[in-house]
Design an enzyme around this catalytic site. Structure first.
Site, short mmCIF file in Angstrom:
data_model
loop_
_atom_site.label_atom_id
_atom_site.label_comp_id
_atom_site.label_asym_id
_atom_site.label_seq_id
_atom_site.Cartn_x
_atom_site.Cartn_y
_atom_site.Cartn_z
N GLU A 204 0.81 -1.22 0.00
CA GLU A 204 0.00 0.00 0.00
C GLU A 204 0.85 1.27 0.00
O GLU A 204 0.75 2.10 0.90
CB GLU A 204 -0.97 0.00 1.18
CG GLU A 204 -2.02 -1.08 1.08
CD GLU A 204 -3.08 -0.98 2.17
OE1 GLU A 204 -4.11 -1.68 2.05
OE2 GLU A 204 -2.90 -0.21 3.13
N GLU B 291 -5.22 -8.49 0.45
CA GLU B 291 -5.99 -8.13 1.66
C GLU B 291 -7.43 -7.87 1.29
O GLU B 291 -7.73 -7.26 0.27
CB GLU B 291 -5.46 -6.85 2.32
CG GLU B 291 -4.21 -7.00 3.13
CD GLU B 291 -3.82 -5.70 3.85
OE1 GLU B 291 -4.74 -4.91 4.21
OE2 GLU B 291 -2.62 -5.47 4.02
#
Length: 484
Positions: free
Chosen positions: A170, A378
């Protein structure tokens, strides 16, 4: 697209779960580990919910065998975990800490012995504090070589056993929250510095992938990106254009560089006009093109809905980190777009939009634009779980959330998208960076809270048993509605 017949999940589909070192390991100064930026940042008053930190977290470092045994009992096919950079290099570089390397050897070997595919995330936000002190971390080009040396050490140590690798987790989040919002380390609000740090992170990612190709044979590597597909609030042309702006700035700005080594032109032109564009030195673009990944890792939680935003319009708004529903504020970039509420979707207590179909949209858009396999690294639901009498946690809401998202993965597979696997967030409960221990994500309840670690007992939630059956049936037992 409606399908008369839904494709089954591939036989080798990686049914997995995930975690991050700082959020679970604890042992923050044990066995030679050095401090990370999060070890320091969370000690500053008011930076996290009730001043929580990861000094102990859920003490995975000292509960390794117990946690892996729970994975084995569940039947997990893959486990994605991150390595703590400062556990390997206490000062970010220089002398390696053998005890740190040995800890991950134990974890990897245990997973492989039990037919669980290890997926290593090289960097999940816990930068060694020494590198922040020395040269400002991601703001200095010095980090490119230091990160590469760290990665090479891991590739050489674990590359014989680990097939799947994630470089940066991320990047859009740790750069954006660190330099735009100022609520993650280093706690800065400076867009010029943000875009420069982001460019340097891109270069570090590409160089690490370049090194990987030389060291790890028959391995697969790629970044994990927090992808949020963008919708316009309606069909008004101004709102359509706002959605185009947001899609390019929030998604293509990162993934185009990962896949093609190129920055999108419209956003780059905008940044140049605003004096925010990163400095691109000779050789940078050539290096970026060397970083093409084998897959696109995707962390999916929600979509974004936007509307037109005038030059004097909405700017940065406050994020909900309390779990008090409805406390997040409208935000945007004047002249480009602003985020608005989608009337068709519900939200969590943290105001995160619940949109399972958005995951399918995400898969389709990435597949069409980049033509890369996708690893869903995720996806999960953070909620206020309650431990009931008899050590029961009836998290039916989590079961429903994951069930609906997995059904959309199967729809995307039927659309023709190549999806390697699905890692839920998370396996055990953990420290939610800014939200403390009240925001629980795991299949396994850990008996601790903001007031202390208690006994750190591991307790299987209802979702643990449900996901175990999903894995054992390869998704055939999913709860389906008509037409699914």
């Amino acid at each position: 697209m409606f399908h008369k017949h839904i494709q089954p999940f591939p036989d080798n589909f990686l049914w997995g779960s995930a975690s991050a070192a700082y959020q679970i390991e604890g042992a923050w100064n044990q066995d030679g580990k050095g401090p990370s930026v999060w070890d320091v940042y969370t000690k500053k008053e008011g930076t996290t919910y009730k001043n929580t930190n990861g000094d102990v977290a859920v003490d995975h470092y000292n509960h390794l065998e117990e946690d892996v045994n729970l994975m084995v009992e569940m039947g997990l096919k893959a486990y994605r975990f991150s390595i703590s950079w400062s556990r390997i290099f206490p000062t970010g570089k220089g002398s390696v800490n053998e005890a740190g390397l040995a800890f991950y050897d134990r974890l990897i070997n245990l997973l492989i012995e039990n037919q669980i595919e290890p997926i290593i995330t090289v960097y999940h936000w816990d930068l060694p504090q020494a590198l922040m002190d020395e040269y400002g971390g991601w703001e200095s080009r010095d980090i490119i070589d230091d990160f590469n040396d760290y990665c090479i050490s891991l590739f050489n140590r674990y590359g014989d056993r680990v097939k799947y690798w994630v470089t940066l987790n991320e990047q859009n989040v740790f750069i954006g929250l660190g330099y735009r919002s100022g609520i993650h380390p280093p706690g800065v609000k400076d867009l010029k510095r943000m875009y420069q740090a982001n460019h340097i992170a891109n270069l570090a990612n590409a160089k690490a992938i370049q090194s990987f190709r030389k060291i790890v044979k028959n391995g697969h590597i790629g970044p994990s990106f927090a992808h949020g597909p963008v919708y316009p609030i309606d069909s008004h042309p101004a709102n359509i254009l706002a959605a185009e702006n947001a899609e390019e700035m929030n998604n293509h700005w990162y993934m185009d560089v990962y896949a093609w080594g190129e920055y999108p032109k419209a956003t780059m032109n905008y940044l140049k006009r605003e004096g925010l564009a990163p400095v691109i030195e000779e050789g940078d673009l050539a290096l970026l093109k060397e970083g093409k990944p084998d897959f696109m890792g995707v962390n999916y939680y929600q979509t974004a809905t936007v509307a037109s935003n005038p030059l004097d319009g909405v700017g940065e708004g406050k994020m909900n980190t309390s779990g008090k529903k409805g406390t997040s504020e409208e935000s945007g970039i004047p002249g480009l777009f602003k985020s608005v509420k989608n009337p068709h979707l519900e939200t969590t207590n943290w105001d995160w939009v619940i949109d399972p179909v958005g995951l399918r949209t995400s898969m389709r858009r990435i597949n069409n634009r980049y033509q890369l396999p996708i690893l869903i690294s995720e996806n999960g639901l953070g909620e206020f779980d309650k431990l009931e009498h008899g050590d029961k946690v009836n998290d039916d809401y989590r079961i429903d959330y994951i069930n609906q998202h997995v059904l959309q993965i199967q729809q995307a597979i039927s659309d023709g998208v190549e999806i390697i696997g699905y890692c839920t967030w998370s396996f055990t409960d953990l420290l939610s960076w800014l939200n403390g221990y009240q925001k629980r994500y795991g299949f396994v309840y850990v008996d601790r809270d903001e007031d202390g670690p208690k006994e750190l007992r591991r307790i299987k939630k209802k979702s643990y048993h449900w996901y175990s059956k999903v894995i054992s049936t390869n998704g055939e037992n999913l709860h389906r509605k008509d037409g699914e």
